[in-house]
Motif scaffolding. Structure first.
Motif, PDB file in Angstrom:
ATOM      1  N   ALA A 137       0.798  -1.285   0.060  1.00  0.00           N
ATOM      2  CA  ALA A 137      -0.167  -0.266  -0.139  1.00  0.00           C
ATOM      3  C   ALA A 137       0.747   1.384   0.156  1.00  0.00           C
ATOM      4  O   ALA A 137       0.414   2.251  -0.743  1.00  0.00           O
ATOM      5  CB  ALA A 137      -0.942   0.191   1.003  1.00  0.00           C
ATOM      6  N   VAL A 138       1.858   1.062   0.506  1.00  0.00           N
ATOM      7  CA  VAL A 138       2.959   2.453   0.933  1.00  0.00           C
ATOM      8  C   VAL A 138       3.370   2.559  -0.549  1.00  0.00           C
ATOM      9  O   VAL A 138       3.499   3.442  -1.144  1.00  0.00           O
ATOM     10  CB  VAL A 138       3.943   2.285   1.903  1.00  0.00           C
ATOM     11  N   LEU A 139       4.044   1.668  -1.286  1.00  0.00           N
ATOM     12  CA  LEU A 139       4.600   1.618  -2.552  1.00  0.00           C
ATOM     13  C   LEU A 139       3.699   2.184  -3.427  1.00  0.00           C
ATOM     14  O   LEU A 139       4.188   2.965  -4.524  1.00  0.00           O
ATOM     15  CB  LEU A 139       5.136   0.384  -2.780  1.00  0.00           C
ATOM     16  N   HIS A 140       2.332   1.983  -3.378  1.00  0.00           N
ATOM     17  CA  HIS A 140       1.462   2.434  -4.258  1.00  0.00           C
ATOM     18  C   HIS A 140       0.833   3.865  -3.798  1.00  0.00           C
ATOM     19  O   HIS A 140      -0.261   4.311  -4.595  1.00  0.00           O
ATOM     20  CB  HIS A 140       0.414   1.344  -4.604  1.00  0.00           C
ATOM     21  N   ALA A 151      12.285   2.500   6.592  1.00  0.00           N
ATOM     22  CA  ALA A 151      13.665   1.597   7.104  1.00  0.00           C
ATOM     23  C   ALA A 151      13.515   0.241   6.353  1.00  0.00           C
ATOM     24  O   ALA A 151      14.497  -0.426   5.970  1.00  0.00           O
ATOM     25  CB  ALA A 151      13.564   1.274   8.415  1.00  0.00           C
ATOM     26  N   LEU A 152      12.325  -0.489   6.460  1.00  0.00           N
ATOM     27  CA  LEU A 152      12.470  -1.989   5.842  1.00  0.00           C
ATOM     28  C   LEU A 152      12.623  -1.734   4.271  1.00  0.00           C
ATOM     29  O   LEU A 152      13.432  -2.400   3.849  1.00  0.00           O
ATOM     30  CB  LEU A 152      10.926  -2.486   6.300  1.00  0.00           C
ATOM     31  N   LEU A 153      11.888  -1.012   3.557  1.00  0.00           N
ATOM     32  CA  LEU A 153      12.237  -0.807   2.294  1.00  0.00           C
ATOM     33  C   LEU A 153      13.574  -0.515   1.801  1.00  0.00           C
ATOM     34  O   LEU A 153      14.093  -0.933   1.005  1.00  0.00           O
ATOM     35  CB  LEU A 153      11.149   0.122   1.462  1.00  0.00           C
ATOM     36  N   GLY A 154      14.096   0.734   2.742  1.00  0.00           N
ATOM     37  CA  GLY A 154      15.563   1.053   2.297  1.00  0.00           C
ATOM     38  C   GLY A 154      16.531   0.045   2.737  1.00  0.00           C
ATOM     39  O   GLY A 154      17.379  -0.228   1.862  1.00  0.00           O
ATOM     40  N   ILE A 155      16.384  -0.971   3.705  1.00  0.00           N
ATOM     41  CA  ILE A 155      17.310  -1.890   4.084  1.00  0.00           C
ATOM     42  C   ILE A 155      17.121  -2.936   3.147  1.00  0.00           C
ATOM     43  O   ILE A 155      18.346  -3.388   2.685  1.00  0.00           O
ATOM     44  CB  ILE A 155      17.131  -2.405   5.367  1.00  0.00           C
ATOM     45  N   LEU A 161      17.753  -6.771  -2.001  1.00  0.00           N
ATOM     46  CA  LEU A 161      17.000  -8.095  -2.018  1.00  0.00           C
ATOM     47  C   LEU A 161      15.349  -7.617  -2.282  1.00  0.00           C
ATOM     48  O   LEU A 161      14.625  -8.452  -2.212  1.00  0.00           O
ATOM     49  CB  LEU A 161      17.018  -8.773  -0.731  1.00  0.00           C
ATOM     50  N   ALA A 162      15.429  -6.375  -2.494  1.00  0.00           N
ATOM     51  CA  ALA A 162      13.871  -5.842  -2.543  1.00  0.00           C
ATOM     52  C   ALA A 162      13.054  -6.479  -3.600  1.00  0.00           C
ATOM     53  O   ALA A 162      11.674  -6.813  -3.236  1.00  0.00           O
ATOM     54  CB  ALA A 162      14.117  -4.525  -2.937  1.00  0.00           C
ATOM     55  N   SER A 163      13.528  -6.650  -4.641  1.00  0.00           N
ATOM     56  CA  SER A 163      12.786  -7.288  -5.733  1.00  0.00           C
ATOM     57  C   SER A 163      12.580  -8.666  -5.622  1.00  0.00           C
ATOM     58  O   SER A 163      11.668  -9.258  -6.148  1.00  0.00           O
ATOM     59  CB  SER A 163      13.451  -7.218  -7.345  1.00  0.00           C
ATOM     60  N   ARG A 164      13.486  -9.298  -4.947  1.00  0.00           N
ATOM     61  CA  ARG A 164      13.250 -10.834  -4.453  1.00  0.00           C
ATOM     62  C   ARG A 164      12.240 -10.915  -3.400  1.00  0.00           C
ATOM     63  O   ARG A 164      11.397 -11.911  -3.470  1.00  0.00           O
ATOM     64  CB  ARG A 164      14.655 -11.306  -4.085  1.00  0.00           C
ATOM     65  N   ILE A 165      12.345 -10.243  -2.427  1.00  0.00           N
ATOM     66  CA  ILE A 165      11.539 -10.308  -1.035  1.00  0.00           C
ATOM     67  C   ILE A 165       9.766  -9.807  -1.842  1.00  0.00           C
ATOM     68  O   ILE A 165       9.046 -10.146  -0.955  1.00  0.00           O
ATOM     69  CB  ILE A 165      12.069  -9.463   0.007  1.00  0.00           C
ATOM     70  N   LEU A 166       9.997  -8.656  -2.580  1.00  0.00           N
ATOM     71  CA  LEU A 166       8.617  -7.782  -3.009  1.00  0.00           C
ATOM     72  C   LEU A 166       8.724  -8.085  -4.372  1.00  0.00           C
ATOM     73  O   LEU A 166       8.827  -7.290  -5.004  1.00  0.00           O
ATOM     74  CB  LEU A 166       8.697  -6.575  -2.387  1.00  0.00           C
ATOM     75  N   PRO A 167       8.281  -9.379  -4.844  1.00  0.00           N
ATOM     76  CA  PRO A 167       8.295  -9.750  -6.305  1.00  0.00           C
ATOM     77  C   PRO A 167       7.157  -8.703  -6.937  1.00  0.00           C
ATOM     78  O   PRO A 167       6.017  -8.244  -6.541  1.00  0.00           O
ATOM     79  CB  PRO A 167       8.221 -11.117  -6.438  1.00  0.00           C
ATOM     80  N   GLN A 168       7.278  -8.852  -8.227  1.00  0.00           N
ATOM     81  CA  GLN A 168       6.345  -8.331  -9.172  1.00  0.00           C
ATOM     82  C   GLN A 168       4.838  -8.570  -8.969  1.00  0.00           C
ATOM     83  O   GLN A 168       3.881  -8.036  -9.145  1.00  0.00           O
ATOM     84  CB  GLN A 168       6.741  -8.170 -10.600  1.00  0.00           C
ATOM     85  N   ARG A 169       4.763  -9.848  -8.969  1.00  0.00           N
ATOM     86  CA  ARG A 169       3.492 -10.726  -8.667  1.00  0.00           C
ATOM     87  C   ARG A 169       2.859 -10.186  -7.403  1.00  0.00           C
ATOM     88  O   ARG A 169       1.428 -10.287  -7.238  1.00  0.00           O
ATOM     89  CB  ARG A 169       3.611 -12.280  -8.821  1.00  0.00           C
ATOM     90  N   GLU A 170       3.638  -9.801  -6.401  1.00  0.00           N
ATOM     91  CA  GLU A 170       2.925  -9.048  -5.342  1.00  0.00           C
ATOM     92  C   GLU A 170       2.760  -7.880  -5.366  1.00  0.00           C
ATOM     93  O   GLU A 170       1.549  -7.272  -4.739  1.00  0.00           O
ATOM     94  CB  GLU A 170       3.779  -9.513  -4.134  1.00  0.00           C
ATOM     95  N   ARG A 175      11.227  -4.341 -11.182  1.00  0.00           N
ATOM     96  CA  ARG A 175      12.536  -4.078 -10.512  1.00  0.00           C
ATOM     97  C   ARG A 175      12.848  -2.560 -10.605  1.00  0.00           C
ATOM     98  O   ARG A 175      12.870  -2.300  -9.361  1.00  0.00           O
ATOM     99  CB  ARG A 175      13.589  -4.822 -11.235  1.00  0.00           C
ATOM    100  N   GLY A 176      12.900  -2.069 -11.726  1.00  0.00           N
ATOM    101  CA  GLY A 176      13.147  -0.708 -11.938  1.00  0.00           C
ATOM    102  C   GLY A 176      12.184   0.232 -10.994  1.00  0.00           C
ATOM    103  O   GLY A 176      12.245   1.354 -10.342  1.00  0.00           O
ATOM    104  N   GLU A 177      10.703   0.011 -11.451  1.00  0.00           N
ATOM    105  CA  GLU A 177       9.742   0.531 -10.755  1.00  0.00           C
ATOM    106  C   GLU A 177       9.814   0.397  -9.224  1.00  0.00           C
ATOM    107  O   GLU A 177       9.528   1.646  -8.640  1.00  0.00           O
ATOM    108  CB  GLU A 177       8.407   0.166 -11.280  1.00  0.00           C
ATOM    109  N   LEU A 178       9.943  -0.600  -8.684  1.00  0.00           N
ATOM    110  CA  LEU A 178      10.160  -0.754  -7.327  1.00  0.00           C
ATOM    111  C   LEU A 178      11.519   0.098  -6.893  1.00  0.00           C
ATOM    112  O   LEU A 178      11.189   0.800  -5.711  1.00  0.00           O
ATOM    113  CB  LEU A 178      10.335  -2.326  -7.038  1.00  0.00           C
ATOM    114  N   ARG A 179      12.456  -0.155  -7.306  1.00  0.00           N
ATOM    115  CA  ARG A 179      13.611   0.859  -6.844  1.00  0.00           C
ATOM    116  C   ARG A 179      13.288   2.212  -6.957  1.00  0.00           C
ATOM    117  O   ARG A 179      13.603   2.997  -5.975  1.00  0.00           O
ATOM    118  CB  ARG A 179      14.755   0.549  -7.866  1.00  0.00           C
ATOM    119  N   HIS A 180      12.584   2.855  -8.042  1.00  0.00           N
ATOM    120  CA  HIS A 180      12.214   4.245  -8.139  1.00  0.00           C
ATOM    121  C   HIS A 180      11.121   4.520  -7.045  1.00  0.00           C
ATOM    122  O   HIS A 180      11.210   5.332  -6.264  1.00  0.00           O
ATOM    123  CB  HIS A 180      11.684   4.511  -9.227  1.00  0.00           C
ATOM    124  N   ALA A 181      10.060   3.410  -6.773  1.00  0.00           N
ATOM    125  CA  ALA A 181       9.324   3.910  -5.561  1.00  0.00           C
ATOM    126  C   ALA A 181      10.046   3.802  -4.310  1.00  0.00           C
ATOM    127  O   ALA A 181       9.680   4.808  -3.286  1.00  0.00           O
ATOM    128  CB  ALA A 181       8.197   2.601  -5.659  1.00  0.00           C
TER     129      ALA A 181
END
Length: 219
Positions: A137-140, A151-155, A161-170, A175-181
């Motif tokens: 919800a925060v990412l969107h 803290a969680l997202l930055g770490i 590991l962000a794209s592995r722990i929080l994959p696109q299906r979820e 990957r690039g959009e997640l990093r930007h967010a």
């Protein structure tokens, strides 16, 4: 839940195995427990390019993992944050696991050669599911980002590991959009500027430590 507890759950598969065998989990947990202590008002980081940790209150927090960490920090009072993230005497994993096991969220089992490899299978997926839903919800932009979210997202991003722990299906984010967010997130309120700066300092220190470890491994 503490930031370090939420991170522990995110870094652990339901089977109890770690999401990554790269050795960075302990670094991430150290950064998280230090930020929990910042939020608890027990330590602070100096406002400089390479911040130092200062102890401001040694009274117990009531959380075993935080109090165990706080007990060893006087030896590093005034030292650089990067040295704390690599300091082996800050080892919160077992204390975090014990607290989560006592709460019925996970259990501890032993396996591997001679039964020396600890695993932490999930018993109650509810807490991790709640964390993941909140981060999605925060990412969107559906809810404001708390300091714990930042803290969680930055770490996770600093650990690679962000794209592995929080994959696109979820998350619905590539990957690039997640990093930007993640990198463009800001705290919901300016009232916590000092805490937000501490979080960014910890993430920067994590990036430095992880990059140095990768370079050493490649040499």
């Amino acid at each position: 839940m503490l930031i370090c507890e939420e991170l522990f759950l995110l870094l652990t598969k339901d089977s109890g195995a770690p999401e990554s065998w790269g050795g960075n989990d302990q670094l991430g947990l150290r950064g998280a427990v230090l930020l929990d202590l910042v939020l608890a008002g027990r330590i602070a980081l100096t406002p400089e390019k390479r911040p130092r940790m200062t102890i401001v209150d040694t009274s117990p927090t009531g959380h075993v993992v935080l109090d165990q960490t706080l007990a060893v920090l006087p030896a590093k009072n005034g030292k650089r944050l990067t040295s704390l993230i690599t300091w082996s005497k800050v080892k919160p994993r077992d204390a975090i696991a014990a607290e989560l096991a006592a709460a019925g969220v996970i259990e501890r089992t032993n396996g591997g050669l001679f039964g020396l490899a600890a695993r932490f299978p999930t018993l109650n997926a509810g807490p991790e599911h709640t964390t993941r839903e909140r981060l999605r919800a925060v990412l969107h932009g559906e809810r404001p980002a708390t300091h714990a979210d930042l803290a969680l997202l930055g770490i996770l991003q600093s650990m690679g590991l962000a794209s592995r722990i929080l994959p696109q299906r979820e998350t619905g984010l590539r990957r690039g959009e997640l990093r930007h967010a993640i990198t463009t997130l800001r705290p919901a309120s300016a009232s916590g500027d000092a805490v937000a700066r501490a979080i960014q300092d910890a993430i920067t220190a994590m990036n430095s430590v992880v990059s140095a470890a990768a370079a050493a491994a490649a040499s």
